[in-house]
Motif scaffolding. Structure first.
Motif, short mmCIF file in Angstrom:
data_model
loop_
_atom_site.label_atom_id
_atom_site.label_comp_id
_atom_site.label_asym_id
_atom_site.label_seq_id
_atom_site.Cartn_x
_atom_site.Cartn_y
_atom_site.Cartn_z
N TRP A 240 18.26 16.42 -5.25
CA TRP A 240 18.58 15.03 -4.99
C TRP A 240 20.05 14.92 -4.57
CZ3 TRP A 240 15.75 10.26 -6.20
CH2 TRP A 240 14.38 10.50 -6.39
N PRO A 241 20.47 13.76 -4.07
CA PRO A 241 21.86 13.60 -3.61
C PRO A 241 22.87 14.06 -4.65
CG PRO A 241 20.59 11.69 -2.98
CD PRO A 241 19.67 12.53 -3.84
N HIS A 269 13.11 14.93 -0.91
CA HIS A 269 12.64 14.06 0.16
C HIS A 269 13.12 14.62 1.50
CE1 HIS A 269 12.66 11.11 -3.29
NE2 HIS A 269 11.41 11.09 -2.87
N ARG A 272 15.62 13.05 4.12
CA ARG A 272 17.06 13.05 3.91
C ARG A 272 17.78 14.06 4.80
NH1 ARG A 272 18.52 15.07 -0.91
NH2 ARG A 272 20.66 14.37 -0.48
N GLU A 275 21.07 13.04 6.38
CA GLU A 275 22.12 12.90 5.37
C GLU A 275 22.64 14.27 4.94
OE1 GLU A 275 21.98 12.05 0.60
OE2 GLU A 275 20.68 10.83 1.88
#
Length: 423
Positions: A240-241, A269, A272, A275
């Motif tokens: 995750w981020p 995900h 993303r 990003e």
């Protein structure tokens, strides 16, 4: 009365979300009970409607689906919520199910239409799937409704307790809840479920069967094709981020002593990717990196980002050490560590594993994982383990022991579900 105005209010955001994730065009109208293609029920057969939200839940209930489908006189109809879940369902279960479609919008006209079309003898939802209209349709039609692998994270439980009256009324309409653990069982009871209707069966995710298990030749070939070489591979599992940055920092330190090491990142995900690419250009521009969705790499890589769906189980087998995502602050819920344990892979995760509390405890008790408190500790632990193959082997052996002693939830759940079908 409230559904339509609230739905219309949130529709623009929902549209942007599904457009970003993609893949929703196919069978989209089945969400409104239109375009369904459901064969009539065979004579003397019982039909079970199983709902799972997404890719993770669809993979998690694989052993349950296969076990129920193997029973004579049982038909399975599957519904999912996300496009990735739908793609996996079509790939893995099209021969086991009489039909697969999207779960209907939980509004009376849509839900009622789908219920009439499927005409199930038993309805099953997985984990945290409590849809008021869906449960009400089951109740008024006299169809048993079961929640399997039921769990409540700390956050979900706190939120639900604030609406205890609403959740309690839904839980009272469920025929039975098969909870992941004794703690989850007590939480459902605290929310209003009757004690006799909640049983602790264990977590069916532990019963997962991973196929195929790669032999050494296939494993080496795949690593070569993906540009990962033959050296040490650090895996970021369902990241995750913020966690990708931590892994790059750890990887830098590992490369100081091991020039052949590689980093494999599997983000939770895939959408993303843009990003993550922007982050790589800023944080890792001196490394050679590549996104798996863009085809085979031209040569050896430093970092591979596996922005594809449904390949984590195979990719985990290419690694030597894994970090389990969504477990470092500010995240609190965690991603599944089951595959790493089943495959005997050394793993590290943060303290935020509330969605897998009983599994986390079992792994730690068997010496199968190392828990870290923050990013700094995670980096130090990953670097240390990268240089200690004996300790990684011991952690992996602990995972295999944990898995061997924790299975059986699927069989207990199947027996309970079949009891409701034959009543």
């Amino acid at each position: 009365m409230l559904f339509l105005p609230l739905w219309l209010l949130t529709l623009p955001g929902y549209y942007l979300h599904i457009r970003k994730r993609g893949g929703y065009r196919e069978k989209f109208m089945t969400r409104f009970g239109a375009g369904l293609s459901i064969p009539p029920k065979k004579k003397e057969s019982k039909r079970i409607w199983i709902q799972a939200v997404s890719l993770g839940e669809m993979l998690a209930i694989e052993p349950l689906i296969k076990r129920l489908a193997s029973e004579d006189g049982i038909e399975i109809y599957l519904t999912v919520t996300t496009s990735t879940g739908y793609a996996v369902a079509m790939e893995k279960y099209c021969e086991l199910a009489v039909g697969i479609s999207y779960f209907p919008v939980d509004f009376a006209p849509f839900s009622s239409r789908v219920w009439s079309a499927i005409a199930p003898d038993l309805a099953i939802c997985a984990e945290t799937e409590l849809w008021p209209e869906h449960i009400w349709q089951a109740s008024k039609r006299g169809v048993p409704f079961l929640l399997v692998n039921g769990r409540l994270s700390d956050r979900s439980f706190r939120r639900a307790m604030k609406l205890k009256g609403i959740f309690g009324s839904m839980l009272k309409l469920t025929s039975q809840i098969f909870a992941c653990s004794d703690l989850d069982r007590q939480r459902f009871i605290d929310l209003g479920a009757s004690e006799e209707n909640v049983v602790s069966t264990g977590n069916i995710k532990v019963d997962v069967v991973i196929e195929p298990i790669l032999d050494e030749v296939t494993r080496s070939t795949m690593r070569g094709e993906l540009g990962l070489g033959d050296g040490f591979v650090l895996l970021g599992s369902s990241t995750w981020p913020g966690e990708e940055e931590m892994l790059i920092a750890a990887f830098r330190k590992i490369r100081e002593v091991d020039e052949e090491a590689r980093l494999l990142i599997v983000p939770r995900h895939a959408e993303r990717r843009h990003e993550i690419e922007a982050m790589l250009r800023e944080e890792a521009d001196d490394f050679i990196w590549h996104f798996k969705s863009r085809g085979a790499p031209e040569g050896d890589l430093d970092i591979l980002i596996a922005d594809t769906h449904g390949e984590l189980r195979a990719l985990t087998q290419l690694s030597d050490l894994a970090f389990v995502g969504k477990s470092l602050p500010p995240h609190t819920e965690g991603q599944t560590p089951v595959e790493c344990g089943v495959l005997g892979k050394a793993m590290v995760f943060g303290t935020g594993m509330s969605n897998f509390r009983s599994i986390r405890e079992g792994l730690l008790q068997h010496g199968a994982a190392i828990e870290v408190g923050d990013e700094e500790e995670a980096i130090a632990t990953l670097v240390e383990l990268s240089q200690d193959p004996k300790r990684r082997q011991k952690l992996g052996e602990g995972g295999l022991l944990w898995h061997a002693g924790s299975r059986g939830a699927v069989e207990r759940t199947v027996r309970g579900a079949l009891d409701w079908v034959i009543r």
